[in-house]
Motif scaffolding. Structure first.
Motif, PDB file in Angstrom:
ATOM      1  N   GLY A   1       0.764  -1.046   0.057  1.00 26.90           N
ATOM      2  CA  GLY A   1       0.161   0.140   0.072  1.00 26.90           C
ATOM      3  C   GLY A   1       0.787   1.388  -0.009  1.00 26.90           C
ATOM      4  O   GLY A   1       0.106   2.385  -0.388  1.00 26.90           O
ATOM      5  N   LEU A   2       1.979   1.217   0.311  1.00 26.78           N
ATOM      6  CA  LEU A   2       2.937   2.337   0.656  1.00 26.78           C
ATOM      7  C   LEU A   2       3.768   2.266  -1.078  1.00 26.78           C
ATOM      8  O   LEU A   2       3.912   3.356  -1.531  1.00 26.78           O
ATOM      9  CB  LEU A   2       4.016   2.133   1.543  1.00 26.78           C
ATOM     10  CG  LEU A   2       3.459   2.407   2.702  1.00 26.78           C
ATOM     11  CD1 LEU A   2       4.537   2.122   4.156  1.00 26.78           C
ATOM     12  CD2 LEU A   2       2.941   3.774   3.129  1.00 26.78           C
ATOM     13  N   ALA A   3       4.208   1.196  -1.402  1.00 28.25           N
ATOM     14  CA  ALA A   3       5.105   1.364  -2.706  1.00 28.25           C
ATOM     15  C   ALA A   3       4.315   1.385  -3.780  1.00 28.25           C
ATOM     16  O   ALA A   3       4.780   2.097  -4.790  1.00 28.25           O
ATOM     17  CB  ALA A   3       6.102  -0.010  -2.685  1.00 28.25           C
ATOM     18  N   LEU A   4       3.229   0.581  -4.011  1.00 25.18           N
ATOM     19  CA  LEU A   4       2.453   0.568  -5.294  1.00 25.18           C
ATOM     20  C   LEU A   4       1.764   1.923  -5.742  1.00 25.18           C
ATOM     21  O   LEU A   4       2.207   2.242  -6.727  1.00 25.18           O
ATOM     22  CB  LEU A   4       1.451  -0.387  -5.273  1.00 25.18           C
ATOM     23  CG  LEU A   4       1.874  -1.888  -5.027  1.00 25.18           C
ATOM     24  CD1 LEU A   4       0.519  -2.738  -4.929  1.00 25.18           C
ATOM     25  CD2 LEU A   4       2.610  -2.240  -6.434  1.00 25.18           C
TER      26      LEU A   4
ATOM     27  N   LEU B   1       5.052   7.395 -10.041  1.00 22.79           N
ATOM     28  CA  LEU B   1       6.151   7.842 -10.843  1.00 22.79           C
ATOM     29  C   LEU B   1       5.871   7.675 -12.228  1.00 22.79           C
ATOM     30  O   LEU B   1       6.274   8.338 -13.255  1.00 22.79           O
ATOM     31  CB  LEU B   1       7.279   7.078 -10.388  1.00 22.79           C
ATOM     32  CG  LEU B   1       7.832   7.721  -8.932  1.00 22.79           C
ATOM     33  CD1 LEU B   1       8.978   6.930  -8.289  1.00 22.79           C
ATOM     34  CD2 LEU B   1       8.302   9.149  -8.874  1.00 22.79           C
ATOM     35  N   ALA B   2       5.517   6.373 -12.521  1.00 24.59           N
ATOM     36  CA  ALA B   2       5.170   6.129 -14.194  1.00 24.59           C
ATOM     37  C   ALA B   2       4.277   7.019 -14.604  1.00 24.59           C
ATOM     38  O   ALA B   2       4.495   7.404 -15.795  1.00 24.59           O
ATOM     39  CB  ALA B   2       4.476   4.401 -14.017  1.00 24.59           C
TER      40      ALA B   2
ATOM     41  N   ALA C   1      11.958  -5.630   4.539  1.00 24.35           N
ATOM     42  CA  ALA C   1      11.766  -4.480   3.862  1.00 24.35           C
ATOM     43  C   ALA C   1      11.059  -3.375   4.492  1.00 24.35           C
ATOM     44  O   ALA C   1      10.354  -2.586   4.095  1.00 24.35           O
ATOM     45  CB  ALA C   1      10.851  -4.591   2.610  1.00 24.35           C
ATOM     46  N   SER C   2      11.296  -3.189   5.851  1.00 20.31           N
ATOM     47  CA  SER C   2      10.712  -2.036   6.929  1.00 20.31           C
ATOM     48  C   SER C   2      11.072  -0.631   6.459  1.00 20.31           C
ATOM     49  O   SER C   2      10.600   0.130   6.658  1.00 20.31           O
ATOM     50  CB  SER C   2      10.993  -2.193   8.131  1.00 20.31           C
ATOM     51  OG  SER C   2      12.366  -2.477   8.501  1.00 20.31           O
ATOM     52  N   TRP C   3      12.286  -0.728   5.611  1.00 21.93           N
ATOM     53  CA  TRP C   3      12.673   0.608   4.992  1.00 21.93           C
ATOM     54  C   TRP C   3      11.593   1.239   4.152  1.00 21.93           C
ATOM     55  O   TRP C   3      11.529   2.472   4.049  1.00 21.93           O
ATOM     56  CB  TRP C   3      14.067   0.431   4.380  1.00 21.93           C
ATOM     57  CG  TRP C   3      14.119  -0.243   3.160  1.00 21.93           C
ATOM     58  CD1 TRP C   3      14.295  -1.766   3.226  1.00 21.93           C
ATOM     59  CD2 TRP C   3      13.571   0.052   2.000  1.00 21.93           C
ATOM     60  NE1 TRP C   3      14.054  -2.075   1.771  1.00 21.93           N
ATOM     61  CE2 TRP C   3      13.629  -1.028   1.133  1.00 21.93           C
ATOM     62  CE3 TRP C   3      13.041   1.495   1.142  1.00 21.93           C
ATOM     63  CZ2 TRP C   3      13.433  -0.984  -0.452  1.00 21.93           C
ATOM     64  CZ3 TRP C   3      12.868   1.341  -0.206  1.00 21.93           C
ATOM     65  CH2 TRP C   3      13.165   0.069  -1.130  1.00 21.93           C
ATOM     66  N   LEU C   4      10.784   0.442   3.480  1.00 21.25           N
ATOM     67  CA  LEU C   4       9.733   0.958   2.727  1.00 21.25           C
ATOM     68  C   LEU C   4       8.822   1.845   3.347  1.00 21.25           C
ATOM     69  O   LEU C   4       7.937   2.873   2.750  1.00 21.25           O
ATOM     70  CB  LEU C   4       9.117   0.098   1.848  1.00 21.25           C
ATOM     71  CG  LEU C   4       9.605  -0.886   0.808  1.00 21.25           C
ATOM     72  CD1 LEU C   4       8.731  -2.113   0.322  1.00 21.25           C
ATOM     73  CD2 LEU C   4       9.936   0.272  -0.560  1.00 21.25           C
TER      74      LEU C   4
END
Length: 543
Positions: free
Chosen positions: A4-7, A13-14, A370-373
């Motif tokens: 939900g954060l990355a997508l 960006l796309a 991957a908590s850095w996300l």
């Protein structure tokens, strides 16, 4: 949760990249004569505000930690953090403007001014007002992050060892605690730097106009009635992203270059005990100035919302009344309801996701990968991917709805809810759950009947933090709402370009009231629920 954060960021960006490359946006951007100045303003205000805020925060901890003045500042951290950026900027503008409260308090008896002086204090071309405004909001955030990290640095023992060797408080902190503290503070500092470079609402109120910062200009292009500037805005967003990345890389290089300084100071053996007293006075004064400035700004906004005739140089209005509130009540009620609905939807969704992720982490017995996300929405400039999300929402027919705006807010609310709740959730005494499991209690029942009730106070605090973050969101509401979703924040920023100080004061006051109400309920509800359980109240205080 991580998806939900990355997508949304990847999709945004796309969506930004496509029109920038296909519409000749970079050529049009290069032809804009204000580009070099706008880029310099973005980098200059971001770097200056971050350096000042970080320096003040670290010196406050070094010189004032465990002293009465520091405890007083800690008590006002939550109100300062709950204050939306736009409201803070408007309060400061009302305070320091040529016709502001400070000029009124010293006129005409000290200045001789019978009318507002012709001084360029706000919207100055160097961005000084914007830089100082950003500092007032960045210091409380960095202080909160530093206080959360300090227990992991064993500051008390390190300080005792440094003092036993004859070092003063400031020098002892720099040599013994600062390296460990800054290691944990690096990501929050990066978030502050990225925000300072790309902020829009404070920059529109306090920043320069001709040209504005790059983020403000991109917002203007995206908000144009025609779509002819869409490719230019997309190209500008990518340039802003590259600018932030380059500045973060520059900061990283500076860290490496300055790393030998602390060992060199240790080898020099200077105790610098004489620094403690003047440094404590300096940073104590700065901390008081930040708290007093924001407090006086908010008081000024409240006073203007009830003011009748208030001519310069009178320090107080001649009359007070409810005329502004009565006249604007329908619009303010509608905007408040919309703001609260979006904030509750985004914050409740974020709280549910964070609780589910933390419970899954606890059952798995290992930290989430991957908590850095989680930090990605804090470091990634909003102006870099929101234009792409705006275009995507337009194609899907979802632009301009409250649900779309709430979904956009969720991306920015979720990291703050996680940062607020994760330490308390992970610090819960696992022996309680182990005792319940030994009696055959399933994990779901342990969560609902033991862990969640005992963590009610931090969960409600995290929810209040989420509401405060959502209420303060300007750019996601503006771009995804398409001008059809009016919140208190978008209205306050829009009014800032006009001269109706009374309506601005009323709008900003409500904008402050919603987060304050959330924090008040987060404090009161556990006391009411656990009023007959003294041990639960003690657990709440410890948490």
């Amino acid at each position: 949760m991580l998806g939900g954060l990355a997508l949304p960021i990847a999709a945004g960006l796309a969506g930004t990249l496509a029109p920038a490359l296909s519409g000749g946006g970079f050529n049009e951007l290069a032809d804009w004569p204000g580009l070099p100045r706008a880029m310099a303003l973005s980098v200059g205000t971001g770097l200056a505000s971050t350096l000042l805020a970080l320096t003040i925060t670290l010196l406050m901890i070094a010189a004032l930690h465990d002293r009465p003045g520091f405890a007083a500042f800690r008590r006002v951290l939550s109100p300062l953090l709950a204050l939306p950026h736009a409201a803070a900027a408007l309060g400061l503008a009302f305070l320091v403007a040529p016709s502001g409260w400070l000029a009124r308090l010293v006129s005409p008896w000290a200045t001789g001014w019978e009318s507002p002086p012709d001084l360029l204090i706000l919207n100055d071309p160097m961005g000084i007002a914007l830089t100082l405004g950003l500092v007032t909001k960045e210091v409380p955030f960095l202080m909160l992050m530093a206080l959360a990290i300090l227990p992991q640095t064993d500051m008390a023992r390190r300080g005792q060892i440094a003092a036993s060797l004859g070092y003063g408080r400031v020098m002892g902190f720099a040599l013994s605690t600062l390296p460990a503290l800054y290691k944990g503070l690096r990501l929050p500092v990066f978030a502050v730097l990225a925000y300072g470079m790309t902020n829009v609402d404070m920059a529109m109120i306090l920043g320069p106009n001709l040209p504005p910062t790059l983020a403000v200009q991109i917002t203007d292009w995206m908000g144009a009635p025609s779509l002819q500037h869409l490719s230019t805005a997309a190209a500008g967003a990518l340039v802003q992203l590259a600018l932030v990345a380059a500045t973060l890389a520059l900061w990283w290089v500076a860290e490496r270059a300055l790393a030998p300084v602390i060992p060199a100071l240790a080898m020099a053996g200077r105790r610098a005990r004489g620094l403690d007293a003047p440094m404590a006075g300096l940073v104590g004064g700065l901390a008081g100035l930040i708290a007093l400035g924001l407090g006086a700004g908010m008081a000024g906004l409240a006073l203007w919302s009830f003011a009748g005739l208030w001519q310069f140089p009178a320090a107080l209005p001649e009359t007070l009344g409810l005329h502004t509130w009565a006249k604007a009540a329908p619009d303010l009620a509608r905007q408040s309801a919309t703001t609260l609905a979006i904030a509750l939807a985004a914050s409740l969704a974020a709280l549910a996701l964070v609780l589910a992720a933390l419970e899954a982490e606890a059952r798995a017995g290992r930290p989430m990968g991957a908590s850095w996300l989680i930090y990605l929405p804090l470091i990634m400039p909003q102006v870099a991917f929101l234009p792409g999300l705006q275009v995507l929402a337009l194609h899907l027919g979802a632009k301009g709805s409250i649900a779309t705006v709430a979904a956009a807010h969720l991306v920015f609310v979720l990291p703050y809810v996680w940062l607020s709740l994760a330490p308390a959730f992970r610090g819960w005494d696992g022996r309680i759950g182990l005792a319940a499991a030994s009696m055959g209690t399933p994990p779901a029942r342990i969560f609902w009947r033991l862990r969640l009730p005992m963590l009610l106070a931090p969960a409600l605090t995290a929810l209040a933090v989420g509401i405060a973050v959502s209420v303060g969101q300007y750019l996601p509401t503006l771009m995804l709402g398409g001008g059809r979703v009016e919140t208190l924040t978008t209205e306050a920023v829009a009014l800032s370009s006009g001269g109706n100080r009374r309506l601005i004061g009323a709008t900003a006051l409500l904008q402050m009231a919603l987060p304050a109400l959330g924090f008040a309920l987060a404090l009161l509800l556990p006391r009411l629920i656990f009023r007959n359980r003294r041990a639960m109240l003690a657990e709440r205080s410890a948490t």
